[in-house]
Scaffold this motif. Structure first.
Motif, PDB file in Angstrom:
ATOM      1  N   ALA A   1       0.823  -1.211   0.000  1.00 44.63           N
ATOM      2  CA  ALA A   1       0.000   0.000   0.000  1.00 44.63           C
ATOM      3  C   ALA A   1       0.862   1.268   0.000  1.00 44.63           C
ATOM      4  CB  ALA A   1      -0.932   0.006   1.209  1.00 44.63           C
ATOM      5  N   SER A   2       2.012   1.216   0.640  1.00 44.80           N
ATOM      6  CA  SER A   2       2.871   2.414   0.685  1.00 44.80           C
ATOM      7  C   SER A   2       3.754   2.544  -0.553  1.00 44.80           C
ATOM      8  CB  SER A   2       3.745   2.392   1.939  1.00 44.80           C
ATOM      9  OG  SER A   2       4.704   1.356   1.855  1.00 44.80           O
ATOM     10  N   GLY A   3       3.735   1.530  -1.436  1.00 42.65           N
ATOM     11  CA  GLY A   3       4.515   1.603  -2.666  1.00 42.65           C
ATOM     12  C   GLY A   3       5.933   1.079  -2.540  1.00 42.65           C
ATOM     13  N   GLU A   4       6.266   0.432  -1.433  1.00 40.52           N
ATOM     14  CA  GLU A   4       7.614  -0.119  -1.251  1.00 40.52           C
ATOM     15  C   GLU A   4       7.873  -1.297  -2.184  1.00 40.52           C
ATOM     16  OE1 GLU A   4       9.049  -0.881   2.771  1.00 40.52           O
ATOM     17  OE2 GLU A   4       7.453   0.421   3.520  1.00 40.52           O
ATOM     18  N   ILE A   5       6.822  -2.051  -2.492  1.00 36.52           N
ATOM     19  CA  ILE A   5       6.976  -3.207  -3.376  1.00 36.52           C
ATOM     20  C   ILE A   5       5.939  -3.113  -4.491  1.00 36.52           C
ATOM     21  CG2 ILE A   5       7.983  -4.740  -1.624  1.00 36.52           C
ATOM     22  CD1 ILE A   5       5.229  -5.955  -1.206  1.00 36.52           C
ATOM     23  N   ASP A   6       6.253  -3.757  -5.616  1.00 37.25           N
ATOM     24  CA  ASP A   6       5.321  -3.715  -6.745  1.00 37.25           C
ATOM     25  C   ASP A   6       4.342  -4.891  -6.674  1.00 37.25           C
ATOM     26  OD1 ASP A   6       6.871  -5.864  -7.476  1.00 37.25           O
ATOM     27  OD2 ASP A   6       7.675  -4.945  -9.297  1.00 37.25           O
ATOM     28  N   ALA A   7       3.402  -4.919  -7.623  1.00 33.02           N
ATOM     29  CA  ALA A   7       2.338  -5.922  -7.614  1.00 33.02           C
ATOM     30  C   ALA A   7       2.880  -7.337  -7.801  1.00 33.02           C
ATOM     31  CB  ALA A   7       1.306  -5.601  -8.694  1.00 33.02           C
ATOM     32  N   ASP A   8       3.888  -7.502  -8.646  1.00 30.80           N
ATOM     33  CA  ASP A   8       4.447  -8.836  -8.867  1.00 30.80           C
ATOM     34  C   ASP A   8       5.102  -9.382  -7.595  1.00 30.80           C
ATOM     35  OD1 ASP A   8       3.626  -8.830 -11.519  1.00 30.80           O
ATOM     36  OD2 ASP A   8       5.518  -7.956 -12.233  1.00 30.80           O
ATOM     37  N   THR A   9       5.885  -8.543  -6.936  1.00 29.59           N
ATOM     38  CA  THR A   9       6.538  -8.948  -5.686  1.00 29.59           C
ATOM     39  C   THR A   9       5.496  -9.265  -4.623  1.00 29.59           C
ATOM     40  OG1 THR A   9       8.384  -7.500  -6.241  1.00 29.59           O
ATOM     41  CG2 THR A   9       8.253  -8.274  -3.966  1.00 29.59           C
ATOM     42  N   TYR A  10       4.450  -8.441  -4.575  1.00 33.60           N
ATOM     43  CA  TYR A  10       3.379  -8.651  -3.599  1.00 33.60           C
ATOM     44  C   TYR A  10       2.700 -10.001  -3.829  1.00 33.60           C
ATOM     45  CZ  TYR A  10      -1.109  -8.066  -1.232  1.00 33.60           C
ATOM     46  OH  TYR A  10      -2.203  -8.251  -0.433  1.00 33.60           O
ATOM     47  N   THR A  11       2.351 -10.281  -5.081  1.00 35.36           N
ATOM     48  CA  THR A  11       1.659 -11.535  -5.401  1.00 35.36           C
ATOM     49  C   THR A  11       2.536 -12.739  -5.089  1.00 35.36           C
ATOM     50  OG1 THR A  11       0.475 -10.379  -7.160  1.00 35.36           O
ATOM     51  CG2 THR A  11       0.463 -12.780  -7.233  1.00 35.36           C
ATOM     52  N   GLU A  12       3.800 -12.650  -5.460  1.00 39.89           N
ATOM     53  CA  GLU A  12       4.720 -13.763  -5.202  1.00 39.89           C
ATOM     54  C   GLU A  12       4.887 -13.997  -3.701  1.00 39.89           C
ATOM     55  OE1 GLU A  12       9.438 -14.755  -5.795  1.00 39.89           O
ATOM     56  OE2 GLU A  12       8.465 -13.429  -7.242  1.00 39.89           O
ATOM     57  N   ALA A  13       5.042 -12.928  -2.948  1.00 41.50           N
ATOM     58  CA  ALA A  13       5.212 -13.057  -1.495  1.00 41.50           C
ATOM     59  C   ALA A  13       3.945 -13.618  -0.849  1.00 41.50           C
ATOM     60  CB  ALA A  13       5.579 -11.710  -0.887  1.00 41.50           C
ATOM     61  N   ARG A  14       2.783 -13.199  -1.321  1.00 37.00           N
ATOM     62  CA  ARG A  14       1.523 -13.729  -0.791  1.00 37.00           C
ATOM     63  C   ARG A  14       1.417 -15.229  -1.027  1.00 37.00           C
ATOM     64  NH1 ARG A  14      -2.431 -12.293   2.766  1.00 37.00           N
ATOM     65  NH2 ARG A  14      -2.722 -10.089   2.706  1.00 37.00           N
ATOM     66  N   GLU A  15       1.798 -15.665  -2.213  1.00 39.93           N
ATOM     67  CA  GLU A  15       1.754 -17.097  -2.530  1.00 39.93           C
ATOM     68  C   GLU A  15       2.720 -17.883  -1.653  1.00 39.93           C
ATOM     69  OE1 GLU A  15       2.536 -17.171  -6.728  1.00 39.93           O
ATOM     70  OE2 GLU A  15       0.508 -16.493  -7.242  1.00 39.93           O
ATOM     71  N   ARG A  16       3.915 -17.344  -1.438  1.00 38.97           N
ATOM     72  CA  ARG A  16       4.889 -18.024  -0.569  1.00 38.97           C
ATOM     73  C   ARG A  16       4.372 -18.128   0.862  1.00 38.97           C
ATOM     74  NH1 ARG A  16      10.822 -15.637  -2.140  1.00 38.97           N
ATOM     75  NH2 ARG A  16      10.937 -16.550  -4.226  1.00 38.97           N
ATOM     76  N   LEU A  17       3.794 -17.035   1.350  1.00 41.60           N
ATOM     77  CA  LEU A  17       3.246 -17.071   2.713  1.00 41.60           C
ATOM     78  C   LEU A  17       2.122 -18.085   2.829  1.00 41.60           C
ATOM     79  CD1 LEU A  17       3.156 -13.281   3.666  1.00 41.60           C
ATOM     80  CD2 LEU A  17       4.589 -15.049   4.684  1.00 41.60           C
ATOM     81  N   ALA A  18       1.260 -18.146   1.831  1.00 45.62           N
ATOM     82  CA  ALA A  18       0.147 -19.095   1.852  1.00 45.62           C
ATOM     83  C   ALA A  18       0.653 -20.532   1.829  1.00 45.62           C
ATOM     84  CB  ALA A  18      -0.791 -18.833   0.683  1.00 45.62           C
ATOM     85  N   ALA A  19       1.743 -20.772   1.109  1.00 51.13           N
ATOM     86  CA  ALA A  19       2.288 -22.122   1.022  1.00 51.13           C
ATOM     87  C   ALA A  19       2.908 -22.579   2.339  1.00 51.13           C
ATOM     88  CB  ALA A  19       3.326 -22.184  -0.093  1.00 51.13           C
ATOM     89  N   HIS A  20       3.385 -21.648   3.142  1.00 55.55           N
ATOM     90  CA  HIS A  20       4.046 -21.998   4.400  1.00 55.55           C
ATOM     91  C   HIS A  20       3.138 -21.927   5.611  1.00 55.55           C
ATOM     92  CE1 HIS A  20       7.620 -21.269   1.885  1.00 55.55           C
ATOM     93  NE2 HIS A  20       8.151 -22.209   2.658  1.00 55.55           N
ATOM     94  N   ARG A  21       1.910 -21.530   5.422  1.00 52.13           N
ATOM     95  CA  ARG A  21       0.963 -21.490   6.540  1.00 52.13           C
ATOM     96  C   ARG A  21       0.516 -22.888   6.902  1.00 52.13           C
ATOM     97  NH1 ARG A  21       1.040 -17.448   9.794  1.00 52.13           N
ATOM     98  NH2 ARG A  21       1.106 -15.511   8.696  1.00 52.13           N
ATOM     99  N   PRO A  22       0.429 -23.216   8.187  1.00 53.43           N
ATOM    100  CA  PRO A  22      -0.083 -24.524   8.575  1.00 53.43           C
ATOM    101  C   PRO A  22      -1.561 -24.648   8.179  1.00 53.43           C
ATOM    102  CG  PRO A  22       0.394 -23.206  10.515  1.00 53.43           C
ATOM    103  CD  PRO A  22       0.817 -22.409   9.324  1.00 53.43           C
ATOM    104  N   LYS A  23      -1.918 -25.805   7.747  1.00 52.68           N
ATOM    105  CA  LYS A  23      -3.304 -26.047   7.349  1.00 52.68           C
ATOM    106  C   LYS A  23      -4.148 -26.305   8.585  1.00 52.68           C
ATOM    107  CE  LYS A  23      -2.223 -27.637   2.782  1.00 52.68           C
ATOM    108  NZ  LYS A  23      -1.503 -26.474   2.465  1.00 52.68           N
ATOM    109  N   PRO A  24      -5.364 -25.730   8.646  1.00 50.83           N
ATOM    110  CA  PRO A  24      -6.243 -25.980   9.815  1.00 50.83           C
ATOM    111  C   PRO A  24      -6.694 -27.443   9.841  1.00 50.83           C
ATOM    112  CG  PRO A  24      -7.313 -24.503   8.221  1.00 50.83           C
ATOM    113  CD  PRO A  24      -5.947 -24.811   7.699  1.00 50.83           C
ATOM    114  N   GLN A  25      -6.804 -27.971  11.019  1.00 47.80           N
ATOM    115  CA  GLN A  25      -7.166 -29.389  11.153  1.00 47.80           C
ATOM    116  C   GLN A  25      -8.615 -29.553  11.516  1.00 47.80           C
ATOM    117  OE1 GLN A  25      -4.507 -31.347  13.807  1.00 47.80           O
ATOM    118  NE2 GLN A  25      -2.716 -30.605  12.737  1.00 47.80           N
TER     119      GLN A  25
END
Length: 82
Positions: free
Chosen positions: A58-82
């Motif tokens: 939101a502050s413009g520190e990172i671009d949309a591609d970096t944001y999307t890639e980082a979001r995907e990485r975070l989602a992949a490393h989140r523990p799955k709810p049981q």
């Protein structure tokens, strides 16, 4: 000589005041508690990685591609709810 009774009265008053002050339980004076005072603020919880990423995007520190890639990485490393 005329002031001696006055001096003794003042000394006795100070002594009584000191004894009363030392024997009372401690009060919350100055801690922000009490009538008309707001309770002390609790610190906000630490930001989650997603919140940090959202803020940086939101502050413009990172671009949309970096944001999307980082979001995907975070989602992949989140523990799955049981």
């Amino acid at each position: 000589m005329a002031f001696m009774p006055l001096v003794w009265i003042v000394l006795l008053g100070l002594l009584v005041g000191l004894v009363v002050r030392l024997t009372r339980p401690p009060t919350d004076r100055g801690s922000g508690q009490g009538p008309g005072r707001a309770p002390p603020e609790t610190p906000p919880p630490p930001e989650t990685p997603e919140e940090i990423l959202d803020r940086r995007f939101a502050s413009g520190e990172i671009d949309a591609d970096t944001y999307t890639e980082a979001r995907e990485r975070l989602a992949a490393h989140r523990p799955k709810p049981q």
